[in-house]
Design a protein around this motif. Structure first.
Motif, PDB file in Angstrom:
ATOM      1  N   MET A   1      -0.198 -13.050   0.705  1.00 29.37           N
ATOM      2  CA  MET A   1      -0.098 -11.458   0.174  1.00 29.37           C
ATOM      3  C   MET A   1      -1.503 -11.506  -0.921  1.00 29.37           C
ATOM      4  O   MET A   1      -2.260 -10.551  -0.442  1.00 29.37           O
ATOM      5  CB  MET A   1       1.024 -11.239  -0.847  1.00 29.37           C
ATOM      6  CG  MET A   1       1.024  -9.610  -1.011  1.00 29.37           C
ATOM      7  SD  MET A   1       2.547  -9.320  -1.562  1.00 29.37           S
ATOM      8  CE  MET A   1       3.526  -9.369  -0.058  1.00 29.37           C
ATOM      9  N   PHE A   5      -4.805  -8.617  -0.317  1.00 31.63           N
ATOM     10  CA  PHE A   5      -4.987  -7.735  -1.387  1.00 31.63           C
ATOM     11  C   PHE A   5      -6.699  -7.898  -1.578  1.00 31.63           C
ATOM     12  O   PHE A   5      -7.365  -7.159  -1.699  1.00 31.63           O
ATOM     13  CB  PHE A   5      -4.441  -8.061  -2.607  1.00 31.63           C
ATOM     14  CG  PHE A   5      -4.729  -7.228  -3.864  1.00 31.63           C
ATOM     15  CD1 PHE A   5      -3.883  -5.831  -3.819  1.00 31.63           C
ATOM     16  CD2 PHE A   5      -5.128  -7.564  -4.801  1.00 31.63           C
ATOM     17  CE1 PHE A   5      -4.370  -5.009  -4.805  1.00 31.63           C
ATOM     18  CE2 PHE A   5      -5.722  -6.961  -6.154  1.00 31.63           C
ATOM     19  CZ  PHE A   5      -5.050  -5.486  -6.200  1.00 31.63           C
ATOM     20  N   LEU A   8      -8.500  -6.487   1.065  1.00 31.29           N
ATOM     21  CA  LEU A   8      -8.697  -4.754   0.972  1.00 31.29           C
ATOM     22  C   LEU A   8      -9.584  -4.420  -0.241  1.00 31.29           C
ATOM     23  O   LEU A   8     -10.409  -3.636   0.189  1.00 31.29           O
ATOM     24  CB  LEU A   8      -7.155  -4.370   0.582  1.00 31.29           C
ATOM     25  CG  LEU A   8      -6.033  -4.493   1.864  1.00 31.29           C
ATOM     26  CD1 LEU A   8      -4.897  -4.041   1.390  1.00 31.29           C
ATOM     27  CD2 LEU A   8      -6.624  -3.601   2.952  1.00 31.29           C
ATOM     28  N   PRO A  43      -3.376   0.563   3.312  1.00 32.44           N
ATOM     29  CA  PRO A  43      -2.387   0.776   2.432  1.00 32.44           C
ATOM     30  C   PRO A  43      -2.417   0.382   1.207  1.00 32.44           C
ATOM     31  O   PRO A  43      -1.839  -0.747   0.755  1.00 32.44           O
ATOM     32  CB  PRO A  43      -1.164  -0.202   3.272  1.00 32.44           C
ATOM     33  CG  PRO A  43      -2.288  -1.247   4.116  1.00 32.44           C
ATOM     34  CD  PRO A  43      -3.360  -0.380   4.411  1.00 32.44           C
ATOM     35  N   PHE A  44      -2.979   1.197   0.548  1.00 35.14           N
ATOM     36  CA  PHE A  44      -3.576   0.483  -1.169  1.00 35.14           C
ATOM     37  C   PHE A  44      -3.756   1.989  -1.786  1.00 35.14           C
ATOM     38  O   PHE A  44      -4.093   2.875  -1.336  1.00 35.14           O
ATOM     39  CB  PHE A  44      -4.765  -0.076  -0.840  1.00 35.14           C
ATOM     40  CG  PHE A  44      -5.515  -0.463  -2.194  1.00 35.14           C
ATOM     41  CD1 PHE A  44      -5.378  -1.534  -2.843  1.00 35.14           C
ATOM     42  CD2 PHE A  44      -6.533   0.278  -2.602  1.00 35.14           C
ATOM     43  CE1 PHE A  44      -6.046  -1.960  -3.735  1.00 35.14           C
ATOM     44  CE2 PHE A  44      -7.234  -0.153  -3.887  1.00 35.14           C
ATOM     45  CZ  PHE A  44      -6.871  -1.257  -4.342  1.00 35.14           C
ATOM     46  N   GLN A 110      -3.855  -0.927  -9.599  1.00 35.73           N
ATOM     47  CA  GLN A 110      -4.302  -1.186  -8.070  1.00 35.73           C
ATOM     48  C   GLN A 110      -3.174  -1.880  -7.435  1.00 35.73           C
ATOM     49  O   GLN A 110      -2.930  -3.016  -7.868  1.00 35.73           O
ATOM     50  CB  GLN A 110      -5.585  -1.605  -7.962  1.00 35.73           C
ATOM     51  CG  GLN A 110      -6.762  -0.947  -8.682  1.00 35.73           C
ATOM     52  CD  GLN A 110      -8.000  -1.877  -8.372  1.00 35.73           C
ATOM     53  OE1 GLN A 110      -8.354  -2.314  -7.382  1.00 35.73           O
ATOM     54  NE2 GLN A 110      -9.055  -2.045  -9.332  1.00 35.73           N
ATOM     55  N   LEU A 112      -0.859  -2.537  -3.658  1.00 34.19           N
ATOM     56  CA  LEU A 112      -0.366  -2.449  -1.954  1.00 34.19           C
ATOM     57  C   LEU A 112       0.711  -1.427  -1.941  1.00 34.19           C
ATOM     58  O   LEU A 112       1.568  -1.384  -2.799  1.00 34.19           O
ATOM     59  CB  LEU A 112      -0.116  -3.559  -1.349  1.00 34.19           C
ATOM     60  CG  LEU A 112      -1.237  -4.624  -1.027  1.00 34.19           C
ATOM     61  CD1 LEU A 112      -0.869  -6.114  -0.740  1.00 34.19           C
ATOM     62  CD2 LEU A 112      -2.310  -4.353  -0.379  1.00 34.19           C
ATOM     63  N   THR A 113       0.705  -0.565  -0.762  1.00 26.73           N
ATOM     64  CA  THR A 113       1.886   0.328  -0.667  1.00 26.73           C
ATOM     65  C   THR A 113       3.318  -0.217  -0.738  1.00 26.73           C
ATOM     66  O   THR A 113       4.144   0.157  -1.353  1.00 26.73           O
ATOM     67  CB  THR A 113       1.419   1.189   0.754  1.00 26.73           C
ATOM     68  OG1 THR A 113       0.161   1.880   0.486  1.00 26.73           O
ATOM     69  CG2 THR A 113       2.500   2.289   0.692  1.00 26.73           C
ATOM     70  N   GLU A 114       3.339  -1.305  -0.013  1.00 19.97           N
ATOM     71  CA  GLU A 114       4.472  -2.151   0.270  1.00 19.97           C
ATOM     72  C   GLU A 114       5.016  -2.512  -0.928  1.00 19.97           C
ATOM     73  O   GLU A 114       6.219  -2.901  -1.242  1.00 19.97           O
ATOM     74  CB  GLU A 114       4.239  -3.369   1.346  1.00 19.97           C
ATOM     75  CG  GLU A 114       3.591  -4.549   0.458  1.00 19.97           C
ATOM     76  CD  GLU A 114       3.043  -5.659   1.764  1.00 19.97           C
ATOM     77  OE1 GLU A 114       3.906  -6.533   1.604  1.00 19.97           O
ATOM     78  OE2 GLU A 114       2.190  -5.384   2.330  1.00 19.97           O
ATOM     79  N   ASN A 115       4.317  -2.636  -2.069  1.00 21.93           N
ATOM     80  CA  ASN A 115       4.720  -3.090  -3.419  1.00 21.93           C
ATOM     81  C   ASN A 115       4.765  -2.143  -4.368  1.00 21.93           C
ATOM     82  O   ASN A 115       5.128  -2.320  -5.500  1.00 21.93           O
ATOM     83  CB  ASN A 115       3.947  -4.425  -3.922  1.00 21.93           C
ATOM     84  CG  ASN A 115       4.085  -5.590  -3.010  1.00 21.93           C
ATOM     85  OD1 ASN A 115       5.057  -5.820  -2.370  1.00 21.93           O
ATOM     86  ND2 ASN A 115       3.103  -6.487  -2.962  1.00 21.93           N
ATOM     87  N   ARG A 116       4.574  -0.955  -3.961  1.00 25.41           N
ATOM     88  CA  ARG A 116       4.455   0.191  -4.888  1.00 25.41           C
ATOM     89  C   ARG A 116       5.693   0.405  -5.878  1.00 25.41           C
ATOM     90  O   ARG A 116       5.228   0.672  -7.116  1.00 25.41           O
ATOM     91  CB  ARG A 116       4.422   1.609  -4.096  1.00 25.41           C
ATOM     92  CG  ARG A 116       4.070   2.785  -5.000  1.00 25.41           C
ATOM     93  CD  ARG A 116       4.210   4.127  -4.319  1.00 25.41           C
ATOM     94  NE  ARG A 116       3.696   4.294  -3.336  1.00 25.41           N
ATOM     95  CZ  ARG A 116       3.789   5.191  -2.229  1.00 25.41           C
ATOM     96  NH1 ARG A 116       4.850   5.528  -2.042  1.00 25.41           N
ATOM     97  NH2 ARG A 116       2.867   5.261  -1.401  1.00 25.41           N
ATOM     98  N   ASP A 212      -3.082   5.648  -0.485  1.00 30.43           N
ATOM     99  CA  ASP A 212      -2.033   5.947   0.509  1.00 30.43           C
ATOM    100  C   ASP A 212      -0.740   6.368  -0.464  1.00 30.43           C
ATOM    101  O   ASP A 212       0.091   5.539  -0.372  1.00 30.43           O
ATOM    102  CB  ASP A 212      -1.844   4.555   1.013  1.00 30.43           C
ATOM    103  CG  ASP A 212      -0.908   4.370   2.268  1.00 30.43           C
ATOM    104  OD1 ASP A 212      -0.844   5.557   2.831  1.00 30.43           O
ATOM    105  OD2 ASP A 212      -0.031   3.576   2.658  1.00 30.43           O
TER     106      ASP A 212
END
Length: 434
Positions: A1, A5, A8, A43-44, A110, A112-116, A212
């Motif tokens: 992961m 990151f 990105l 997705p960030f 900052q 990632l969307t999946e960890n928002r 995102d």
């Protein structure tokens, strides 16, 4: 992961063309306002928080408390000590940054969307339940003290401190926001807690988000993250009275090259003539090798590697500054040339060709600022703090292009004060007239 990151971050060159950036004003269900630029191509997301007041909120005998607090706030929170906290942040492939300046404390996130959701939970506990453990206080204090000791032997820092003391007197701007060795040494954990309580409040908060996330999602995030902050913090100090006498002051320092910081009172960001002053500065000293001062001081006479000027419109005072360095036996000539060019610009103004070239550069370079989500978020929050309209990005170049030769030359005659220009010189300058 972490690799994802990093990839990105490396390739985020952001949104469509800068002129197409569409800023939405978002109001959360709980009434918190933020500006948002949606970009769902990656997705960030970046969240930028700023709290007005900064190190200016320190009491005179507690200088450095806000700065030290900003360095400590991610050193553990809630039930996590410093190491546990760092591991949690790393596991989420997120990045948090904190900074304190004269006028603001900034918090940048900052993720990632999946960890928002997890990142927002961590940031929330950071902002609401910082631990300020004594071992962390001692460790970060030692780092700050090391930096302050280094600053004592840096001619540029010495010049800056002496000029600020002269310019702002007893106002917080007149002393170092990082504090002094004596003040930082005596700060207690209670002082750090007080600094935290002074800063983090909703009456001085500004928010920008890029990436995102939708307006509805941002509204929920804002309430979760910020709704429970106190309504108000410590009152922000009043405006500083700028007192800069013309002339030269010297701080003796054993070095073969003198460093000079020079300036006088400036112009506020909300002044109707600000853009004319902005263009004028580019021509006089802010335009790199194309500026008058660089041409006269470096190219024609070889007195320096570089000389520059810049407008400094702070929240509570505005100054117009410049800097130059030169050999001890040549700094006097550099001072004279700068003062002469200041007077020439004030008396004669600039030419139409200089104005046209400055406009071309300033409008052409502006889009280059928007090269990433973080930069866009930072610019948006700065716009809010300066009370600029939400469409400022689209209209800014029009305001530069609207500046006329008459505007620039009128402002040059009003703003530039060659007799009031003060040079603070650190080194062993020779043959100065004063």
């Amino acid at each position: 992961m972490k690799r994802i990151f990093a990839t990105l971050i490396a390739f985020i060159i952001a949104l469509p063309a800068w002129a197409e950036i569409e800023i939405q004003e978002v109001t959360s269900p709980g009434g918190i306002t933020a500006w948002l630029v949606e970009d769902h191509s990656i997705p960030f997301t970046v969240i930028e928080l700023r709290f007005r007041g900064g190190t200016s909120l320190d009491d005179p005998d507690k200088r450095g408390a806000v700065y030290l607090m900003a360095g400590l706030i991610e050193e553990g929170a809630g039930d996590m000590d410093s190491r546990t906290y760092a591991r949690e942040l790393e596991s989420l492939a997120a990045s948090f940054r904190y900074n304190a300046t004269d006028d603001q404390v900034s918090v940048s996130a900052q993720f990632l969307t999946e960890n928002r959701d997890e990142v927002v939970d961590l940031l929330r506990v950071t902002l609401h339940e910082p631990r300020f453990d004594q071992d962390a206080v001692d460790r970060v204090r030692a780092q700050v003290l090391s930096g302050l000791r280094s600053d004592q032997t840096d001619p540029n820092d010495i010049a800056g401190r002496n000029f600020a003391r002269m310019a702002y007197g007893d106002h917080p701007y007149g002393s170092e926001g990082k504090g002094t060795i004596d003040s930082v040494t005596t700060l207690t954990r209670d002082d750090i807690v007080t600094a935290y309580e002074n800063v983090f409040a909703k009456d001085r908060m500004y928010v920008g988000a890029v990436g995102d996330i939708t307006a509805e999602e941002l509204g929920v995030l804002l309430d979760k993250l910020l709704a429970d902050l106190p309504a108000s913090g410590k009152p922000i100090p009043g405006r500083a009275q700028v007192t800069i006498p013309g002339g030269v002051s010297v701080v003796e320092f054993d070095t073969p090259q003198s460093v000079a910081l020079f300036g006088h009172e400036g112009i506020d960001r909300d002044d109707p003539d600000f853009f004319a002053a902005f263009v004028l500065n580019h021509i006089l000293g802010g335009g790199g090798f194309e500026s008058r001062l660089m041409h006269e001081v470096r190219e024609k006479r070889g007195l320096t590697y570089g000389v520059s000027t810049y407008l400094v419109p702070k929240d509570l005072a505005s100054v117009y500054l410049g800097s130059v360095s030169s050999a001890n036996d040549r700094i006097a000539e550099a001072v004279k040339v700068i003062r002469d060019e200041w007077a020439r610009a004030a008396d004669e103004g600039v030419t139409q060709t200089e104005l046209d070239d400055a406009k071309t550069y300033l409008t052409g370079a502006y889009p280059l600022r928007f090269d990433g989500n973080s930069q866009i978020a930072s610019i948006m929050v700065g716009m809010q703090m300066e009370d600029l309209p939400i469409d400022y990005i689209a209209t800014r170049n029009d305001q530069v292009n609207a500046v006329t030769l008459e505007d620039v030359n009128r402002v040059a005659s009003e703003l530039l004060d060659p007799e009031g220009l003060h040079f603070t010189i650190v080194g062993k300058p020779e043959d100065l007239d004063g």
